[in-house]
Scaffold this motif. Structure first.
Motif, PDB file in Angstrom:
ATOM      1  N   ASN A 259       0.807  -1.228   0.000  1.00 48.29           N
ATOM      2  CA  ASN A 259       0.000   0.000   0.000  1.00 48.29           C
ATOM      3  C   ASN A 259       0.837   1.273   0.000  1.00 48.29           C
ATOM      4  O   ASN A 259       0.402   2.304  -0.499  1.00 48.29           O
ATOM      5  CB  ASN A 259      -0.939   0.029   1.222  1.00 48.29           C
ATOM      6  N   PRO A 266      -3.457   8.457  -1.245  1.00 49.91           N
ATOM      7  CA  PRO A 266      -4.583   7.624  -0.800  1.00 49.91           C
ATOM      8  C   PRO A 266      -5.576   8.485  -0.016  1.00 49.91           C
ATOM      9  O   PRO A 266      -5.222   9.523   0.546  1.00 49.91           O
ATOM     10  CB  PRO A 266      -3.902   6.596   0.114  1.00 49.91           C
ATOM     11  N   ASP A 267      -6.827   8.066  -0.006  1.00 54.21           N
ATOM     12  CA  ASP A 267      -7.895   8.792   0.692  1.00 54.21           C
ATOM     13  C   ASP A 267      -7.517   8.957   2.170  1.00 54.21           C
ATOM     14  O   ASP A 267      -7.312   7.985   2.883  1.00 54.21           O
ATOM     15  CB  ASP A 267      -9.196   7.985   0.552  1.00 54.21           C
ATOM     16  N   ASP A 268      -7.393  10.209   2.616  1.00 56.61           N
ATOM     17  CA  ASP A 268      -6.983  10.436   4.020  1.00 56.61           C
ATOM     18  C   ASP A 268      -8.153  10.914   4.870  1.00 56.61           C
ATOM     19  O   ASP A 268      -7.969  11.611   5.869  1.00 56.61           O
ATOM     20  CB  ASP A 268      -5.808  11.422   4.092  1.00 56.61           C
ATOM     21  N   THR A 270      -9.939   8.886   6.533  1.00 55.05           N
ATOM     22  CA  THR A 270      -9.986   7.945   7.656  1.00 55.05           C
ATOM     23  C   THR A 270      -8.642   7.960   8.388  1.00 55.05           C
ATOM     24  O   THR A 270      -7.636   8.437   7.857  1.00 55.05           O
ATOM     25  CB  THR A 270     -10.246   6.513   7.159  1.00 55.05           C
ATOM     26  N   GLU A 272      -6.836   5.323   9.043  1.00 47.58           N
ATOM     27  CA  GLU A 272      -5.922   4.440   8.303  1.00 47.58           C
ATOM     28  C   GLU A 272      -5.302   5.181   7.123  1.00 47.58           C
ATOM     29  O   GLU A 272      -4.117   5.027   6.830  1.00 47.58           O
ATOM     30  CB  GLU A 272      -6.666   3.201   7.790  1.00 47.58           C
ATOM     31  N   GLY A 273      -6.125   5.988   6.444  1.00 48.40           N
ATOM     32  CA  GLY A 273      -5.636   6.758   5.303  1.00 48.40           C
ATOM     33  C   GLY A 273      -4.598   7.786   5.707  1.00 48.40           C
ATOM     34  O   GLY A 273      -3.592   7.989   5.005  1.00 48.40           O
ATOM     35  N   LYS A 274      -4.823   8.444   6.849  1.00 48.93           N
ATOM     36  CA  LYS A 274      -3.855   9.442   7.339  1.00 48.93           C
ATOM     37  C   LYS A 274      -2.523   8.766   7.672  1.00 48.93           C
ATOM     38  O   LYS A 274      -1.448   9.275   7.328  1.00 48.93           O
ATOM     39  CB  LYS A 274      -4.412  10.155   8.581  1.00 48.93           C
ATOM     40  N   ARG A 277      -0.651   7.896   4.474  1.00 50.34           N
ATOM     41  CA  ARG A 277       0.001   9.061   3.847  1.00 50.34           C
ATOM     42  C   ARG A 277       1.275   9.443   4.583  1.00 50.34           C
ATOM     43  O   ARG A 277       2.293   9.752   3.970  1.00 50.34           O
ATOM     44  CB  ARG A 277      -0.956  10.260   3.842  1.00 50.34           C
TER      45      ARG A 277
END
Length: 629
Positions: A259, A266-268, A270, A272-274, A277
């Motif tokens: 990943n 990536p979508d941040d 959430t 997990e996304g933060k 990143r």
């Protein structure tokens, strides 16, 4: 190796032979992709001797180098760029023509490298081109995203994201350098020991991720005798060669590793996304800084003069972790005391600010930052503590000012503040932008560090964006002012002398019409919307975001349409206008995606109204990228 591009006969014969050798088939049976890949291989081999010489010259000459760290490098198709800068396009075109092959058809086979989404990435690409063309030793440092931002489809007016598998058929320009891989640590804890009366810090990681470099040659323009080939190093995330983490399964670990270099941004939205990143940012920073340090030590044997021979450039806030990472290496691995390490770091790092908007200046929650990067957080905290003492000394009677300017505040790490405090140079990207930074948005920082702030107005490489993509204007300039500007852009100023020449004005108008006609034909072919080349083209192409103001433009079109419907005098005096949008909205950005739908809904209404559609047209072009540009 003999120069296979010396003339069309040599090129043609070598090209045919290599296709047959590589693929084991008769040339006549080869596919366009096989021919493209063979041509790319021949060009890369042709580049390689200059690439080797450039790297040797940097080491032998002990030259100062820049390492340009950026989350984006929007390179476009490199076959186009490379053969143009190498001056071999005419030979290749002539040789292919005798084989009944169009060079343009082979160029179209190359996928746009999916390494960026907008101006930030295109600026980085132009900088790399210009650095090489000026004969300067420079290296790009980024992530080798397995998938680009995404391929955009417009279905019923809505954006639909399709994976951009730009690497699916291989990338002829990259060279994997497994032997220069590094292990990047995450999570865990920091062990503190007293050794010889000195505190020694050791990060004991919970997990490692292997960073494997892929090098891409960046060819400079050779028209002035320059032979520089610089390097764009892209880091790919792979499983460690150390032990896998004990707190997760091998499947979970390997998926998490993939990943890191899977997607751009990536979508941040959430947690997990933060975290992902932030992992991406530290991953390529840690790998790139270690590369720079290793290269320097191999040449000089010491880091005492690191700041004299290197600049680590922070392009926007994404790579700001360079500051604490270089401190970590100097203190924990090289044994420097804090003050000596800070003297080296703060004279090595430089920062380009790209926006004044608070929402675009990254801030990371301490609760996510500290567990993921425990030693880096400790160092950032200490940088902040010492810096806050400086602030308290300056603003003794204004405690709120200290809180505003601190690197860590309101339980967040402010990346722009970290980059400013840790850099010797901070620049905006246009004079107006820099003025706003120094006089309004970062006024307090400018007053503290006036010698650091400066302006660098962004430019583009004219070899690609003029000589290649506008043959009509190039021909006119060649005729009127000669070809000196091909190598020296300052010679374009000579064209100002022609400003009032009616023949030149007429030629300019003809050139503009030819370009508009070409664009109108592509839009009709792909979108089915017929634009009038004699209309005013109003083009807004940039990332779809609230602060880019596409919504304001859409509302303006609504105003024009309503006025044309209601006001006959206005309609009688209205010159036809065509509004052209190109943009991608981040997949998780609901507002931006709704603006795309709005623009397409407006287009459907406006373009199909016989009362106004000779005067007003709207089109949203699909999947805009460098090649489309």
């Amino acid at each position: 190796m003999a120069n296979v591009f010396a003339n069309k006969k040599t090129f043609k014969e070598t090209f045919q032979t290599r296709v047959e050798q590589i693929y084991g088939i008769k040339f006549e049976e080869s596919t366009p992709h096989q021919r493209y890949f063979t041509l790319g291989t021949l060009v890369r081999e042709y580049i390689s001797s200059n690439w080797i010489e450039t790297n040797e010259a940097i080491v032998e000459g002990k030259h100062k180098q820049v390492y340009y760290f950026s989350m984006e490098f929007l390179m476009g198709r490199l076959l186009t760029n490379n053969i143009m800068n190498l001056g071999i396009r005419p030979v290749i075109e002539a040789g292919l023509k005798e084989l009944d092959i169009e060079l343009n058809e082979l160029e179209k086979i190359e996928a746009d490298a999916g390494l960026g989404n907008g101006g930030l990435g295109r600026l980085a690409a132009c900088f790399m081109d210009s650095i090489a063309s000026l004969g300067l030793p420079g290296h790009g440092n980024g992530l080798r995203y397995r998938y680009g931002f995404f391929e955009q489809k417009i279905i019923d007016g809505y954006q639909v994201e399709v994976p951009d598998k730009w690497l699916q058929r291989g990338y002829v320009w990259e060279v994997r350098k497994s032997n220069e891989s590094v292990e990047v640590p995450f999570y865990g804890y920091v062990k503190v020991e007293k050794i010889d009366g000195r505190e020694v810090y050791t990060h004991i990681p919970e997990e490692y991720v292997r960073a494997v470099p892929y090098d891409v040659p960046v060819v400079g323009d050779i028209s002035n005798g320059n032979k520089t080939v610089d390097t764009l190093r892209l880091w790919s995330s792979e499983p460690t060669e150390n032990e896998y983490p004990k707190n997760m399964s091998a499947v979970e670990y390997e998926k998490g590793v993939r990943n890191i270099s899977e997607f751009l941004y990536p979508d941040d939205s959430t947690e997990e996304g933060k975290i992902l990143r932030l992992k991406q940012q530290y991953f390529f920073v840690a790998a790139g800084v270690r590369w720079a340090v290793r290269q320097h030590k191999e040449t000089f044997g010491t880091l005492d003069n690191f700041m004299d021979k290197n600049v680590l450039h922070i392009n926007d806030t994404h790579p700001a972790l360079i500051v604490p990472e270089l401190m970590r290496i100097l203190i924990d691995e090289e044994g420097y005391d804090w003050d000596s390490a800070w003297a080296i770091t703060s004279k090595t790092c430089a920062y380009t600010n790209h926006t004044i908007l608070a929402e675009a200046l990254e801030k990371w929650p301490v609760r996510l930052f500290q567990p993921l990067l425990p030693r880096i957080y400790m160092i950032t905290e200490e940088i902040n503590r010492r810096y806050c003492l400086e602030l308290l000394n300056r603003y003794a009677d204004q405690p709120q000012k200290v809180a505003e300017l601190a690197i860590i505040g309101h339980n967040q790490v402010r990346m722009a503040h970290l980059a400013i405090v840790g850099s010797f140079s901070i620049n905006g990207v246009a004079q107006l932008h820099t003025d706003i930074l120094t006089q309004i948005e970062m006024k307090d920082f400018n007053e503290m560090y006036p010698e650091r702030f400066n302006n660098k107005t962004n430019g583009i490489t004219h070899r690609r964006w003029l000589l290649h993509c506008n043959p009509e204007l190039t021909a006119l300039l060649d005729k009127e002012i000669g070809t000196g500007y091909h190598a020296n852009t300052f010679e374009l100023a000579k064209f100002e002398e022609k400003i009032n020449d009616p023949k030149v004005q007429e030629a300019i108008a003809s050139m503009k019409h030819a370009r508009k006609q070409a664009l109108a034909e592509r839009i009709y072919r792909e979108q089915g919307v017929q634009l009038d080349p004699n209309s005013i083209f109003d083009i807004q192409v940039k990332r779809l975001h609230a602060y880019k103001r596409q919504l304001l433009n859409a509302m303006h079109i609504m105003y024009l349409y309503n006025r044309l419907k209601e006001d006959q005098e206005f309609k009688a005096n209205f010159h036809p206008q065509s509004f052209i949008f190109g943009a991608k909205a981040a997949s998780g950005y609901y507002f931006a995606k709704k603006v795309i739908k709005l623009i397409n809904s407006i287009a459907e209404k406006v373009n199909n109204d016989p009362d106004t559609n000779q005067l007003l047209k709207v089109v949203f072009v699909e999947n805009y990228n460098v090649t489309y540009a």
